[in-house]
Design a protein around this motif. Structure first.
Motif, mmCIF file in Angstrom:
data_model
loop_
_atom_site.group_PDB
_atom_site.id
_atom_site.type_symbol
_atom_site.label_atom_id
_atom_site.label_comp_id
_atom_site.label_asym_id
_atom_site.label_seq_id
_atom_site.Cartn_x
_atom_site.Cartn_y
_atom_site.Cartn_z
ATOM 1 N N GLY A 1 -5.328 20.732 70.849
ATOM 2 C CA GLY A 1 -4.179 21.338 70.203
ATOM 3 C C GLY A 1 -3.219 22.055 71.129
ATOM 4 O O GLY A 1 -2.068 22.319 70.751
ATOM 5 N N THR B 1 -5.350 23.063 65.048
ATOM 6 C CA THR B 1 -6.110 21.988 65.682
ATOM 7 C C THR B 1 -6.475 20.883 64.693
ATOM 8 O O THR B 1 -6.303 19.688 64.968
ATOM 9 C CB THR B 1 -7.404 22.551 66.305
ATOM 10 O OG1 THR B 1 -7.071 23.617 67.187
ATOM 11 C CG2 THR B 1 -8.145 21.466 67.078
ATOM 12 N N LEU C 1 -12.857 16.593 66.660
ATOM 13 C CA LEU C 1 -12.897 17.870 67.367
ATOM 14 C C LEU C 1 -14.306 18.160 67.863
ATOM 15 O O LEU C 1 -14.502 18.581 69.020
ATOM 16 C CB LEU C 1 -12.428 18.991 66.434
ATOM 17 C CG LEU C 1 -12.574 20.418 66.967
ATOM 18 C CD1 LEU C 1 -11.741 20.619 68.225
ATOM 19 C CD2 LEU C 1 -12.192 21.436 65.891
ATOM 20 N N GLU D 1 -11.722 26.335 64.932
ATOM 21 C CA GLU D 1 -10.463 25.745 65.385
ATOM 22 C C GLU D 1 -9.473 26.829 65.803
ATOM 23 O O GLU D 1 -9.687 28.019 65.559
ATOM 24 C CB GLU D 1 -9.832 24.891 64.287
ATOM 25 C CG GLU D 1 -9.384 25.711 63.079
ATOM 26 C CD GLU D 1 -8.487 24.946 62.126
ATOM 27 O OE1 GLU D 1 -7.738 24.062 62.587
ATOM 28 O OE2 GLU D 1 -8.518 25.251 60.923
#
Length: 405
Positions: A101, A116, A125, A142
């Motif tokens: 991100g 993200t 992720l 995140e």
């Protein structure tokens, strides 16, 4: 790389809505905005601001940084409480492209949060080395990163990182954070201006201290805010201007009202004195001639560097530096140049008819000027004007009038 300094910075939001204010509280929002501007004068407050943001959006921690794109030097960086060892590892062990991100936020639009999980799935992720080796061991989920400054020479990022035991960052939370972004930008700009002012002030002071001419930076009330070495020596030598209880005081007392008026005019408006200022004769009877030049510190130049100083007073003891008497009168009484010339003639005791003749004007025109002069100076007759010129203390005026006669 520059982006090591912004490792895992997050922030969010775009647009303004009543929903976000209602959800997270307008009082909280406005309070945090106020604290952001407080940090301009007290940079130590940034940690507290980051803590407030963290609490508002239920994050694990929040970070903010502003740095140069040329040399990677940060103007400021702060974060709410988090493991310093882990934060150092984040900066040292992960490159720009390795932090999920971060690139999207840096390459994206200003004031536009990048969460993200809005750019990749949770499964993607969780497969990244960054998540497996850094985020997951700390119970993090995140980040949401917002760019609040991006110019050719600097970049600013702020953001929040959430814990694994909460849901994804919501649109409402992103909007709340987005509302803070413009204020972060303005605060950083104000901070830059203040830093430049401090540098400029120091530069000016050093320059003034190397000049042989006495120079005093004064406030509207005559308070001495800075005096260079030559001015300090002048004060010690008893003249022609003294320092009495921290205030400028001409040794010749009859000049004091004129100097006070000039300083007050410098504080009131630049137009009152003009950009070139005014020169006042300050020598006492029997002393060598001396002139004090009162120069306004105009907005946008030195005044910003020396607040609350409003004027620089230069003291010259060279006879050639005597100011034009017309300029003195024009400044002190808001006279037109023509009115100042009439006042000089009449104030020297010259009859009206001879004054009009020497000026090349009719007696009716001279009377019109006199009526305006009386109104502006608060006088009623020629004898008052003669006393006025005498009280101001301009010995050269009488000499010049005699020469004209």
């Amino acid at each position: 790389m520059l982006y090591h300094r912004f490792s895992h910075i997050s922030h969010a939001g775009q647009g303004v809505s009543g929903g976000v204010v209602e959800r997270l509280g307008s009082e909280v929002l406005y309070s945090i905005i106020g604290e952001i501007y407080d940090c301009v004068l007290n940079p130590e407050g940034w940690t507290g601001v980051m803590t407030r943001v963290t609490e508002a959006v239920d994050a694990a921690y929040t970070t903010v940084a502003l740095a140069s794109t040329a040399d990677n030097q940060g103007r400021f960086a702060a974060q709410s409480a988090w493991d310093p060892v882990q934060m150092r590892a984040l900066q040292e062990d992960y490159d720009f492209d390795e932090i999920p991100g971060l690139k999207a936020a840096v390459m994206g639009d200003i004031d536009t949060p990048v969460a993200t999980l809005s750019h990749m799935s949770e499964a993607e992720l969780q497969q990244t080395p960054f998540f497996q080796n850094w985020a997951r061991p700390q119970g993090l989920r995140e980040a949401c990163i917002t760019k609040f400054v991006h110019t050719p020479d600097r970049i600013g990022l702020m953001g929040c990182t959430t814990r694994a035991n909460r849901g994804i960052i919501t649109v409402e939370e992103q909007r709340f954070l987005a509302l803070l972004s413009p204020h972060l930008r303005r605060a950083s700009l104000i901070g830059d201006l203040l830093d430049q002012t401090r540098i400029t002030a120091n530069f000016y002071r050093q320059a003034l201290d190397h000049l042989a001419v006495p120079i005093v930076l004064a406030g509207a009330d005559g308070a001495i805010l800075h005096a260079n070495g030559a001015a300090d020596r002048m004060f010690s030598g008893q003249g022609p201007i003294l320092s009495r209880k921290g205030l400028l005081q001409p040794q010749n007392p009859v000049v004091a009202p004129a100097l006070a008026e000039a300083l007050a005019s410098a504080a009131g408006a630049d137009a009152s004195l003009g950009s070139r200022g005014i020169g006042l004769p300050v020598s006492a009877p029997g002393q060598p001639p001396a002139v004090a030049y009162v120069l306004p510190l105009t907005e946008g130049t030195a005044r910003a560097a020396f607040r609350p100083a409003c004027a620089a007073v230069f003291v010259s003891t060279t006879t050639s530096s005597s100011p034009l008497p017309e300029a003195v009168l024009t400044t002190l009484f808001d006279l037109t140049p023509a009115e100042a010339r009439v006042l000089l003639r009449i104030g020297s005791g010259l009859p009206a008819s001879r004054s009009a003749s020497s000026l090349g004007i009719s007696e009716n025109t001279l009377k019109t000027h006199l009526n305006r002069i009386f109104a502006k100076t608060g006088t009623r007759r020629q004898a008052d004007l003669v006393k006025l010129i005498s009280d101001i203390g301009m010995p050269f005026v009488t000499d010049q009038a005699a020469a004209r006669r």
